[in-house]
Design an enzyme around this catalytic site. Sequence first.
Site, PDB file in Angstrom:
ATOM      1  CB  SER A 144      -0.915   0.016   1.233  1.00  0.00           C
ATOM      2  OG  SER A 144      -1.700  -1.142   1.286  1.00  0.00           O
ATOM      3  N   GLY A 184       0.789   4.277  -2.602  1.00  0.00           N
ATOM      4  CA  GLY A 184       0.723   5.643  -2.088  1.00  0.00           C
ATOM      5  C   GLY A 184       2.087   6.039  -1.557  1.00  0.00           C
ATOM      6  N   PRO A 213      -6.933   5.034   6.348  1.00  0.00           N
ATOM      7  CG  PRO A 213      -6.534   6.908   5.036  1.00  0.00           C
ATOM      8  CD  PRO A 213      -5.922   5.617   5.468  1.00  0.00           C
ATOM      9  CD  GLU A 248      -1.758   4.786   6.677  1.00  0.00           C
ATOM     10  OE1 GLU A 248      -2.056   3.995   5.768  1.00  0.00           O
ATOM     11  OE2 GLU A 248      -1.651   6.011   6.497  1.00  0.00           O
ATOM     12  CB  THR A 268     -11.728   2.230  -1.611  1.00  0.00           C
ATOM     13  OG1 THR A 268     -11.175   3.468  -2.047  1.00  0.00           O
ATOM     14  CG2 THR A 268     -12.533   1.630  -2.743  1.00  0.00           C
ATOM     15  CB  CYS A 278      -3.123   7.924   4.509  1.00  0.00           C
ATOM     16  SG  CYS A 278      -3.619   7.743   2.779  1.00  0.00           S
ATOM     17  CG  ASN A 307       1.530   6.577   4.923  1.00  0.00           C
ATOM     18  OD1 ASN A 307       1.399   7.052   6.044  1.00  0.00           O
ATOM     19  ND2 ASN A 307       0.567   5.868   4.344  1.00  0.00           N
TER      20      ASN A 307
END
Length: 966
Positions: free
Chosen positions: A380, A409, A778, A597, A781, A595, A593
């Site tokens: 990810s 990401g 997050p 986390e 999706t 997002c 990163n």
Amino acid sequence: MRVRSALAATTGVSMSQVLHAEPPAAANTPSAPAEPGFHVIRRNGAVTPFDATKISAALTKAFLAVEGSSASASRRIHEIVEDMTLDIVAALTRRSSEGRTLHIEDIQDQVELALMRGEHHKVARAYVLYREARARERAEAEARKPRVVPEEPELTMRDATGARVPLDTVRLERVILEACQGLDSVSAGPILSETRRNLYDGIGADELALAPIMAARTLVETEPNYAQVAARLLLDKLRREAMSFVFSRPEQATQADMETRYAEYFPAYVKAGIEAEMLDPELGRFDLDRIAAALKPERDLQFQYLGLQTLYDRYFLHAAGTRYELPQAFFMRVAMGLALREVDREGRAIAFYDLLSSFDFMTSTPTLFNAGTRRPQLSSCFLTTVSDDLDGIFTSIRDNALLAKYSGGLGNDWTPVRGLGAHIKGTNGESQGVVPFLKVANDTAIAVNQGGKRKGAVCAYLETWHIDVEEFLDLRKNTGDDRRRTHDMNTANWVPDLFMQRVAEDGPWTLFSPDEVPQLHDLYGSAFKAAYETAEADAVAGRIKVSKTLRAVDLWRRMLTMLFETGHPWITFKDPANLRSPQQHVGVVHSSNLCTEITLNTSADEVAVCNLGSVNLATHLTESGLDHEKLAVTVSTAMRMLDNVIDINFYTIPEARRSNLKHRPVGLGLMGFQDALQMQAIAYASEAAVAFADESMEAIAYHAIRASTDLAEERGRYPSFEGSLWSKGILPIDSIELLADARGGVDMDRTQRLDWQALRERVTSVGMRNSNCLAIAPTATISNICGVSQSIEPAYQNLYVKTNMSGDFTVVNALLVRALKARGLWDEVMVADLKYFDGSLGQIDRVPDDLKAVFATAFEIDAAWLIKAASRRQKWIDQSQSLNLYVANPSGKALDAIYRLAWQMGLKTTYYLRSRSATHVEKSTLKGTDGKLNAVSAVAATPPGLEAVVEGKACAIDDPDCEACQ
């Protein structure tokens, strides 16, 4: 109805007169003429010429009914009505460019829309309620009429070859009836009626399949279960498409048929995928009969429409636009892809499949995209450090492109790059600083759009002492030199504790170029403080050429101001990320990163990689609370799946492979936290919610660490285990003391419930398979796929329209509807009130206070509660969490307090800052728009403030730009 009778009593004018008004005298009407050539279909089927004066008459009487008929009011109403009529006529004729016939309902929808756009809310609310009452009266009158079955014209449809064949209305009815089976408060009748209304002779197969789906979607706002009906109708379309492809002949099947046909379909699907050079040929070597027998067709029925449509549009395998992957085949494909190197491949694949298809756990988007394919890039997040030379800079940009290509990401640490005005020895010139290179990185992210599935996404991090930090703060502004702006790149401040301490004491802060103080990049805690103070002294003595001193408070205020105005840069904290890192013996965490986390080490020759998945907390509850036994099983299987990702993964650059195999980090997180609270009738803004955040995260952490030790016992420790905090018996709960010692204290709870001492001893004796185990992403999706609230987020609204790459979707909080039904409060008026009050219960008087508290929306919750809950989670997490903060009425004082509290309570990172925008969801019925977004543009209306969030549209982490983590 209450509104209707009140209008009649106060004005003597009924809403019936308003809606069915004849044109007033010419002297009192605006000049909008009847549109030549346009006609109106009345409800009885009659066709009459379109006459705009009837619209102006209805509007005039509506305003008079609500606002009175004084001379001054009449003059103002006349002006308003004239403008509104022209706008409505223009909108209607624009929408009817392909035909010149309007339906009476479409005209009334447009009138309602115009009233709301003009912010005439009282008039519009009365209009909405009366229309709904009249619709109910007509339906009741129709039901009382003797049933006469009319002869329907025999319609035809075009098949796959274009030939006309009789339209199979019997099957259409059967499919709709089947879609409604087993669901409360839904009926096939309204769907069938609306579907028939949209049929025509010679309709294509795709349009025929779409008609009942769209009909069901229009009913979601009044009954959430219609979202499942719509999903089941979409399944019928998908089955025809997929089975016709894999069997190379026209095929269709009902859900009942699939109880037996899935087993036939699955081997053919695997063969077709291999022949299309999409699936890994190794999947064909599984025992496909055993695998197919394990599929559970009934699990196709658990989807919400948003989840299935998202899978259809972006996840299911397709060839030339034709989807050939059914949902249970999709989950099994992912499971098989993750079991490729297991000894009992079939057994493990079936266990993985059971976990995914039950929605108890979901892997991240890259894993779902690519598992079992020929390019299984399953990770990810990727974190990199950019070197301070041209070769290093452009190598990093090239790496960004390669990593983003397969859905990764990105988080880039740009701190080492020298600042504006720094000396360049090779050319004897001066550097232009980091900003021009950030512009190139921004444009690269947009150019590489992950195979068309979603935009590339990257976040640039810069430490607060960097000489370019002030320009860095301006990167997302819409004014200034566009060559020094990055409108698509996320940005984040990497803030050392010393800066926060200087802010607290109103001390000075000095900015440096990293080429003159390279040691600061790799230091934190007391070592950073000593080196920084030495650098300050060197700057005063003239031994450092490029520096600038300012008040720390001034820089802090500017950081918050930019966050307020542009939503960036985010605030993240260097010291807690490093002081509590299990891997501080082999490197430094230089950034998070995309997002916020992930907190893993990076260097010039090591790219950090993380592999994510999330437990669905909502499926792990019993009547008495958290189901620890089920959670232990889920986490154990999930950790095995995530560990397998590391070995199976397709690595696009060697630095990522080397890092991942050496440290083997994974990030197990959670989603459905808000659902879990609401299922237990716990308000987010309460100590009970904070305690549940603590309890649930402790349980997930405990089982994840234990699962990693079990894997270590079976497969061996990760190579860099020795010297880690794990090897010293220091677990995340213990590392709080390292942070407290460095700061002189930290406001974090230390409560423990489980037997951590026994686990601590097992970790030190057996070891860990993974350097890091926990991170809360997050889930933007995958939570949609599972039909639950995302991540740890409070509910955005209880009724709104959500927009993502798959379109616009009406979303209703089903748990709220259930609670309101239990108290006899769910009706058309409640739907209208939720629209009127933007999905909030707060101002609806008849809703009890306990429900208002439990179903409070994000902007109704004090951000301090979000931080308290996050702090309780952070004590158990070896990485971090994507924490959005919502502020209804932002101010400098409020933001200062919020972010200082986040730092004081030991958080490692924060994510987006959200505020209310000046615009609102249009309160018109969503029925007339077929689920399309009803929101006024916020661009011009948004006041100076946080990144605008259009009410009626989900926050930006639901946008395609922000889904790269999950």
